[in-house]
Write an enzyme that holds these catalytic residues in place. Sequence first.
Site, PDB file in Angstrom:
ATOM      1  N   LYS A 142       0.893  -1.165   0.000  1.00 18.25           N
ATOM      2  CA  LYS A 142       0.000   0.000   0.000  1.00 18.25           C
ATOM      3  C   LYS A 142       0.926   1.209   0.000  1.00 18.25           C
ATOM      4  CE  LYS A 142      -4.236   1.501   2.296  1.00 18.25           C
ATOM      5  NZ  LYS A 142      -5.087   1.604   1.120  1.00 18.25           N
TER       6      LYS A 142
HETATM    7  N1  PPE Z   1      -7.779  -1.648  -3.096  1.00 15.89           N
HETATM    8  C1  PPE Z   1      -7.218  -0.427  -2.986  1.00 15.89           C
HETATM    9  C2  PPE Z   1      -6.522   0.146  -4.148  1.00 15.89           C
HETATM   10  C3  PPE Z   1      -7.319   0.253  -1.771  1.00 15.89           C
HETATM   11  O1  PPE Z   1      -6.749   1.450  -1.645  1.00 15.89           O
HETATM   12  C4  PPE Z   1      -8.013  -0.316  -0.685  1.00 15.89           C
HETATM   13  C5  PPE Z   1      -8.161   0.428   0.610  1.00 15.89           C
HETATM   14  C6  PPE Z   1      -8.575  -1.601  -0.859  1.00 15.89           C
HETATM   15  C7  PPE Z   1      -8.430  -2.241  -2.075  1.00 15.89           C
HETATM   16  C8  PPE Z   1      -9.278  -2.322   0.259  1.00 15.89           C
HETATM   17  O2  PPE Z   1      -8.373  -2.719   1.277  1.00 15.89           O
HETATM   18  P1  PPE Z   1      -8.809  -2.850   2.803  1.00 15.89           P
HETATM   19  O3  PPE Z   1      -9.009  -1.463   3.306  1.00 15.89           O
HETATM   20  O4  PPE Z   1      -7.673  -3.546   3.462  1.00 15.89           O
HETATM   21  O5  PPE Z   1     -10.067  -3.640   2.826  1.00 15.89           O
HETATM   22  N2  PPE Z   1      -8.212   1.839   0.498  1.00 15.89           N
HETATM   23  C9  PPE Z   1      -7.936   2.690   1.640  1.00 15.89           C
HETATM   24  C10 PPE Z   1      -7.743   4.158   1.246  1.00 15.89           C
HETATM   25  C11 PPE Z   1      -8.957   4.956   0.943  1.00 15.89           C
HETATM   26  C12 PPE Z   1      -8.659   6.449   0.848  1.00 15.89           C
HETATM   27  O6  PPE Z   1      -9.397   7.152   0.141  1.00 15.89           O
HETATM   28  O7  PPE Z   1      -7.695   6.930   1.472  1.00 15.89           O
HETATM   29  C13 PPE Z   1      -8.963   2.494   2.733  1.00 15.89           C
HETATM   30  O8  PPE Z   1     -10.077   2.034   2.479  1.00 15.89           O
HETATM   31  O9  PPE Z   1      -8.630   2.807   3.877  1.00 15.89           O
END
Ligand code: PPE
Length: 304
Positions: A158
């Site tokens: 990330k």
């Molecule tokens: N894909 C991406 C690209 C992504 O950024 C997230 C989280 C996910 C999948 C889902 O991952 P998880 O949160 O572990 O279920 N995105 C983060 C950032 C959002 C933002 O605008 O800042 C989040 O949801 O915290």
Amino acid sequence: MMQPSEKIWMDGTFVNWADANVHVLTHSLHYGLAAFEGIRCYQGKNGSAIFRLPEHVDRLFESAHIAMIRIPYDKKQVTEAIVETVRVNKLEACYIRPLVYIGYGAMGLYPGENPIRVAIAAWRWGAYLGEEALASGIRARVSSFTRHHVNVSMTRGKISGYYVNSILAKREVKADGYDEAIMLDPEGYVAEGTGENVFIVRRGVLKTTPLTSILEGITRNSVIQLARERGIPVAEERFTRDEMYVADEVFVTGTAAELTPVREIDNRRIGAGKPGPITMALQKAFFDVVTGEDPSHQAWLTRV
Ligand code: PPE
């Protein structure tokens, strides 16, 4: 505008929200190599609890490892700092943002011995795509931007700079009146949303993108487990945009987005054009677990 809270943890000490500044020549600010997390703390019947904290801390360290950034704290120290950040800000429910970044020192792409800095902020953040989105679903569009090739960006991390792709995709669809963008991988299969993983339901089977070119979502993992426990078959398989069009149900998952139904994609109604029964059952299951209404996953909750 976000709602400020009181303190931000920076490199081992709490500073006032308004004083949480960095030098403008901070390396990560210029080149985007930094690792971050997004974590939620929920208010439940037994008080506040952080959802799947150890998994988020593990992923932060994995992201840093992929980025070749050595975090100057161990996992225990980072975990304690996250809990402390929620406590000192007296937040009952919040979103938590740890960030590991390369500080001020040398400029130029080679960061050399620049200090590695860590910040943890927490603030109140309601429904990411709106309360209405959670209840009635969003309108999404397949982006004209392609999600990262696995040898361009390592999506298990990330990593801040990767989000340039997401921001461009998000801006494009928002300008055209849609709520969210869904990005395809370089081969044309569905990858993920700008900040969410994607699920479809067809003929009773729940399908989601395999972990080759997407972020390993912690919400995704939780929803897969909740579905399996309820006897819903789950397949981690590639699918195409037209398979989304003919799906009975589509939803996206993420820490920020939680479990948001998708009611329309590329101007095609999905299923009945409103959140389907499996989507709503899983959304309820998810909220019941994070708030402690359903005690079957206590191990996912870290009490504050
Ligand atoms: N894909 C991406 C690209 C992504 O950024 C997230 C989280 C996910 C999948 C889902 O991952 P998880 O949160 O572990 O279920 N995105 C983060 C950032 C959002 C933002 O605008 O800042 C989040 O949801 O915290």
